[in-house]
Design a protein around this motif. Structure first.
Motif, PDB file in Angstrom:
ATOM      1  N   HIS A 176       0.963  -1.149   0.019  1.00 20.82           N
ATOM      2  CA  HIS A 176      -0.010   0.062   0.167  1.00 20.82           C
ATOM      3  C   HIS A 176       0.905   1.438  -0.103  1.00 20.82           C
ATOM      4  O   HIS A 176       2.045   1.192   0.182  1.00 20.82           O
ATOM      5  N   GLY A 177       0.365   2.509  -0.059  1.00 17.35           N
ATOM      6  CA  GLY A 177       1.030   3.522  -0.282  1.00 17.35           C
ATOM      7  C   GLY A 177       0.744   4.232   1.065  1.00 17.35           C
ATOM      8  O   GLY A 177       0.322   3.987   1.956  1.00 17.35           O
ATOM      9  N   ALA A 178       1.709   5.384   1.227  1.00 21.26           N
ATOM     10  CA  ALA A 178       1.739   6.022   2.547  1.00 21.26           C
ATOM     11  C   ALA A 178       0.558   6.756   2.831  1.00 21.26           C
ATOM     12  O   ALA A 178      -0.100   7.207   2.031  1.00 21.26           O
ATOM     13  N   SER A 179       0.212   6.592   4.282  1.00 18.31           N
ATOM     14  CA  SER A 179      -1.013   7.020   4.859  1.00 18.31           C
ATOM     15  C   SER A 179      -2.012   6.082   4.633  1.00 18.31           C
ATOM     16  O   SER A 179      -3.100   6.266   5.568  1.00 18.31           O
ATOM     17  N   GLY A 180      -1.861   4.861   4.007  1.00 14.62           N
ATOM     18  CA  GLY A 180      -2.964   3.886   3.880  1.00 14.62           C
ATOM     19  C   GLY A 180      -2.556   2.731   4.792  1.00 14.62           C
ATOM     20  O   GLY A 180      -2.117   2.764   5.825  1.00 14.62           O
ATOM     21  N   SER A 181      -3.003   1.649   4.254  1.00 11.66           N
ATOM     22  CA  SER A 181      -2.921   0.407   5.202  1.00 11.66           C
ATOM     23  C   SER A 181      -3.249  -0.964   4.370  1.00 11.66           C
ATOM     24  O   SER A 181      -3.563  -0.801   3.172  1.00 11.66           O
ATOM     25  N   ALA A 182      -3.083  -2.247   4.883  1.00 12.88           N
ATOM     26  CA  ALA A 182      -3.396  -3.337   4.190  1.00 12.88           C
ATOM     27  C   ALA A 182      -4.615  -3.281   3.923  1.00 12.88           C
ATOM     28  O   ALA A 182      -5.214  -4.162   3.225  1.00 12.88           O
ATOM     29  N   ARG A 183      -5.710  -2.548   4.568  1.00 14.56           N
ATOM     30  CA  ARG A 183      -7.160  -2.481   4.176  1.00 14.56           C
ATOM     31  C   ARG A 183      -7.355  -1.237   3.381  1.00 14.56           C
ATOM     32  O   ARG A 183      -8.791  -0.916   3.253  1.00 14.56           O
ATOM     33  N   GLU A 184      -6.519  -0.609   2.827  1.00 16.15           N
ATOM     34  CA  GLU A 184      -6.831   0.422   2.052  1.00 16.15           C
ATOM     35  C   GLU A 184      -7.784   0.175   0.926  1.00 16.15           C
ATOM     36  O   GLU A 184      -7.730  -0.921   0.495  1.00 16.15           O
ATOM     37  N   GLY A 185      -8.666   1.015   0.534  1.00 13.92           N
ATOM     38  CA  GLY A 185      -9.757   0.759  -0.377  1.00 13.92           C
ATOM     39  C   GLY A 185      -9.287   0.122  -1.473  1.00 13.92           C
ATOM     40  O   GLY A 185      -9.892  -1.013  -2.131  1.00 13.92           O
ATOM     41  N   TYR A 186      -8.192   0.835  -2.249  1.00 17.94           N
ATOM     42  CA  TYR A 186      -7.867   0.080  -3.676  1.00 17.94           C
ATOM     43  C   TYR A 186      -6.862  -1.123  -3.319  1.00 17.94           C
ATOM     44  O   TYR A 186      -7.173  -2.112  -4.426  1.00 17.94           O
ATOM     45  N   ILE A 187      -6.518  -1.454  -2.186  1.00 19.28           N
ATOM     46  CA  ILE A 187      -5.815  -2.621  -2.037  1.00 19.28           C
ATOM     47  C   ILE A 187      -6.788  -3.680  -1.811  1.00 19.28           C
ATOM     48  O   ILE A 187      -6.696  -4.717  -2.603  1.00 19.28           O
ATOM     49  N   VAL A 188      -7.804  -3.377  -1.005  1.00 18.61           N
ATOM     50  CA  VAL A 188      -8.862  -4.521  -1.029  1.00 18.61           C
ATOM     51  C   VAL A 188      -9.634  -4.971  -2.298  1.00 18.61           C
ATOM     52  O   VAL A 188      -9.876  -5.953  -2.775  1.00 18.61           O
ATOM     53  N   ALA A 189     -10.149  -3.786  -2.910  1.00 14.49           N
ATOM     54  CA  ALA A 189     -10.604  -3.878  -4.255  1.00 14.49           C
ATOM     55  C   ALA A 189      -9.775  -4.878  -5.312  1.00 14.49           C
ATOM     56  O   ALA A 189     -10.332  -5.765  -5.994  1.00 14.49           O
ATOM     57  N   LEU A 190      -8.444  -4.366  -5.570  1.00 17.67           N
ATOM     58  CA  LEU A 190      -7.544  -5.178  -6.216  1.00 17.67           C
ATOM     59  C   LEU A 190      -7.368  -6.630  -5.670  1.00 17.67           C
ATOM     60  O   LEU A 190      -7.292  -7.459  -6.460  1.00 17.67           O
ATOM     61  N   ALA A 191      -7.365  -6.834  -4.626  1.00 19.98           N
ATOM     62  CA  ALA A 191      -7.148  -8.081  -4.017  1.00 19.98           C
ATOM     63  C   ALA A 191      -8.429  -9.112  -4.326  1.00 19.98           C
ATOM     64  O   ALA A 191      -8.328 -10.223  -4.767  1.00 19.98           O
ATOM     65  N   ARG A 192      -9.606  -8.463  -4.219  1.00 18.45           N
ATOM     66  CA  ARG A 192     -10.801  -9.065  -4.370  1.00 18.45           C
ATOM     67  C   ARG A 192     -10.991  -9.326  -5.621  1.00 18.45           C
ATOM     68  O   ARG A 192     -11.319 -10.457  -6.398  1.00 18.45           O
ATOM     69  N   ARG A 193     -10.288  -8.453  -6.712  1.00 14.54           N
ATOM     70  CA  ARG A 193     -10.546  -8.738  -8.169  1.00 14.54           C
ATOM     71  C   ARG A 193      -9.595  -9.891  -8.584  1.00 14.54           C
ATOM     72  O   ARG A 193     -10.001 -10.593  -9.416  1.00 14.54           O
ATOM     73  N   LEU A 194      -8.417 -10.023  -8.000  1.00 16.84           N
ATOM     74  CA  LEU A 194      -7.472 -11.002  -8.195  1.00 16.84           C
ATOM     75  C   LEU A 194      -8.002 -12.266  -7.835  1.00 16.84           C
ATOM     76  O   LEU A 194      -8.065 -13.406  -8.497  1.00 16.84           O
ATOM     77  N   VAL A 195      -8.811 -12.379  -6.639  1.00 21.00           N
ATOM     78  CA  VAL A 195      -9.165 -13.689  -6.046  1.00 21.00           C
ATOM     79  C   VAL A 195     -10.578 -13.901  -6.978  1.00 21.00           C
ATOM     80  O   VAL A 195     -10.757 -15.343  -7.575  1.00 21.00           O
ATOM     81  N   ARG A 196     -11.502 -13.125  -7.223  1.00 24.96           N
ATOM     82  CA  ARG A 196     -12.828 -13.351  -7.858  1.00 24.96           C
ATOM     83  C   ARG A 196     -12.622 -13.763  -9.387  1.00 24.96           C
ATOM     84  O   ARG A 196     -13.137 -14.574  -9.975  1.00 24.96           O
ATOM     85  N   ALA A 197     -11.517 -12.828  -9.883  1.00 23.18           N
ATOM     86  CA  ALA A 197     -11.634 -12.981 -11.533  1.00 23.18           C
ATOM     87  C   ALA A 197     -10.536 -14.107 -11.918  1.00 23.18           C
ATOM     88  O   ALA A 197     -10.746 -14.876 -12.964  1.00 23.18           O
ATOM     89  N   ARG A 198      -9.618 -14.420 -10.948  1.00 26.05           N
ATOM     90  CA  ARG A 198      -8.544 -15.284 -11.345  1.00 26.05           C
ATOM     91  C   ARG A 198      -8.419 -16.350 -10.326  1.00 26.05           C
ATOM     92  O   ARG A 198      -7.703 -17.575 -10.775  1.00 26.05           O
ATOM     93  N   GLY A 199      -9.069 -16.613  -9.270  1.00 28.68           N
ATOM     94  CA  GLY A 199      -9.085 -17.606  -8.352  1.00 28.68           C
ATOM     95  C   GLY A 199      -7.437 -17.559  -7.594  1.00 28.68           C
ATOM     96  O   GLY A 199      -6.893 -18.754  -7.094  1.00 28.68           O
ATOM     97  N   TRP A 200      -6.736 -16.516  -7.515  1.00 25.38           N
ATOM     98  CA  TRP A 200      -5.463 -16.419  -6.964  1.00 25.38           C
ATOM     99  C   TRP A 200      -5.609 -16.021  -5.501  1.00 25.38           C
ATOM    100  O   TRP A 200      -6.688 -15.981  -5.003  1.00 25.38           O
ATOM    101  N   HIS A 201      -4.438 -16.057  -4.828  1.00 25.35           N
ATOM    102  CA  HIS A 201      -4.361 -15.471  -3.416  1.00 25.35           C
ATOM    103  C   HIS A 201      -3.859 -13.970  -3.624  1.00 25.35           C
ATOM    104  O   HIS A 201      -2.908 -13.835  -4.481  1.00 25.35           O
ATOM    105  N   ALA A 202      -4.016 -13.227  -2.517  1.00 27.19           N
ATOM    106  CA  ALA A 202      -3.426 -11.939  -2.581  1.00 27.19           C
ATOM    107  C   ALA A 202      -3.293 -11.620  -1.086  1.00 27.19           C
ATOM    108  O   ALA A 202      -4.004 -12.095   0.013  1.00 27.19           O
ATOM    109  N   ALA A 203      -2.067 -11.045  -0.994  1.00 29.45           N
ATOM    110  CA  ALA A 203      -1.800 -10.555   0.514  1.00 29.45           C
ATOM    111  C   ALA A 203      -1.314  -9.236   0.741  1.00 29.45           C
ATOM    112  O   ALA A 203      -0.534  -8.916  -0.059  1.00 29.45           O
TER     113      ALA A 203
END
Lengths: 256, 256
Positions: free
Chosen positions: A55-82
């Motif tokens: 994630h970027g400065a001021s954000g966190s592992a639960r930053e909106g775009y991090i969560v969105a990208l993680a969910r996209r990778l899991v849902r569209a690809r069946g991968w893991h994201a961390a």
């Protein structure tokens, strides 16, 4: 690296993505993070690639775009994201909850503690050890995605860990308190890279950003530039990130 | 524009692409070109989009990468693609067959004849009139793809003709004999643009190339930069071109 992984719960959120908070303990560090995985495991086979999200400065592992990208990778690809929280961010010990104060606190820490980068690289590598040990990323195909602060730490991480087979980096240049470190590590990045740049970035000039792209040791690299400020990376590049990682981690075709 | 279209034969080449050479007559000009189309017409409906392909200096409407891209668009998408020879190129009256001599002859003509751009824009517009009149581009969805000399003429064409709904441009900057023309026309380009740039372009500096990207009036634009020289645009960007044109001419999803 000797690392202990402790799960902190985890539940499907109704859309086939399980979010599993964890803590990785290594040395004297407790590293808080989140794993996103397909409910019921990867469909039809062994675990798919694992993508590390910085994630970027001021954000966190639960930053909106991090969560969105993680969910996209899991849902569209069946991968893991961390994702793990950066230094003085998220669930790490920190003085400030306010984003601006958190951003400034990171700047202070970055400027005054040269070991910050080493410790974050160690935290990431311990996390990878622990997740791989837990059966995530069965095929050993690991990607990295991180912009801005995610590139400040991402360049040294990708340079140091050859398990990472593809990386999305950007919104950062050869500049700042760790300029010498970035300058030294950039040529050691050898995996395929997608590098993102914003044409009206208010934090970094075009020359320093292009300079980091040029300095990367990867022969297989491309830069995507859009108009707009530092935080205005368009949705198109999240799609491009997914496609790029798929091409390099899955060996998927590059066709349409 | 009053333009006459004369077909000069045409045959399927065994892979579902028909190549149809033509001449468009308008005013005192004979414009030689090639149309590529799906054998038996577009599958399952009216004609799909038409993509105009502008070749680079020293090439022609039958340049290797022009033909390859045209065939790709026809085979993968069922569209039409068309190219015309540039001034002093291809089947146009010209003094040189040798590519280097042809390149220099274009440079001479470009430097000494300011009306060259106007005439090429007129040639393109007459070609579009004629092809649309012949039932090509039934839906009126027209794209433009042209790099280097294809952008020298492409910027004024796209600025002048609002039938063009998306354009791939690049390998060119705000420079050269028609610098003022490009500078004036760039802000009048309003359609979505994919702009290609080579990091080690031996013909144009980074600043002048980025300057042209910046000057384009389109709000929906992106630049893709790769290492390598002027002529080393990678296959990835031909795929990206197809995807970009599909998203904007077909309204196809931008997802993976």
């Amino acid at each position: 690296m000797d690392a202990a992984l402790e799960w902190r719960g985890g539940a499907a959120d109704g859309r086939e993505v399980v979010e599993r908070p964890f803590v990785v303990r290594h040395g004297s560090s407790d590293v808080p993070g989140v794993l996103w995985e397909p409910a019921g495991g990867a469909p039809g086979g062994p675990a798919g690639p694992l993508v590390l999200l910085g994630h970027g400065a001021s954000g966190s592992a639960r930053e909106g775009y991090i969560v969105a990208l993680a969910r996209r990778l899991v849902r569209a690809r069946g991968w893991h994201a961390a994702a793990i929280d950066g230094p003085v961010h998220g669930d790490r010990p920190r003085a400030h909850q306010d984003p601006t104060a958190a951003f400034l606190a990171f700047g202070q820490a970055w400027a005054h503690d040269a070991s910050l980068t080493d410790r974050m690289v160690d935290d990431w590598r311990a996390t990878v050890d622990a997740l791989v040990g837990a059966g995530v990323a069965g095929g050993g195909r690991i990607g990295y995605w991180g912009l801005s602060m995610g590139t400040i730490f991402g360049v040294p991480l990708v340079a140091a860990d050859d398990r990472i087979g593809a990386a999305v980096l950007g919104l950062m240049g050869v500049t700042g308190p760790s300029r010498e470190r970035i300058e030294a590590d950039a040529p050691r990045v050898r995996c395929p890279v997608l590098f993102l740049m914003q044409g009206d970035d208010e934090l970094f000039t075009r020359d320093v950003v292009l300079g980091l792209f040029d300095a990367l040791g990867s022969t297989d690299k491309r830069l995507h530039l859009h108009p707009g400020g530092h935080a205005s990376v368009p949705a198109e590049e999240f799609q491009a990130s997914e496609r790029f990682l798929a091409e390099h981690l899955e060996g998927a075709g590059t066709g349409s």
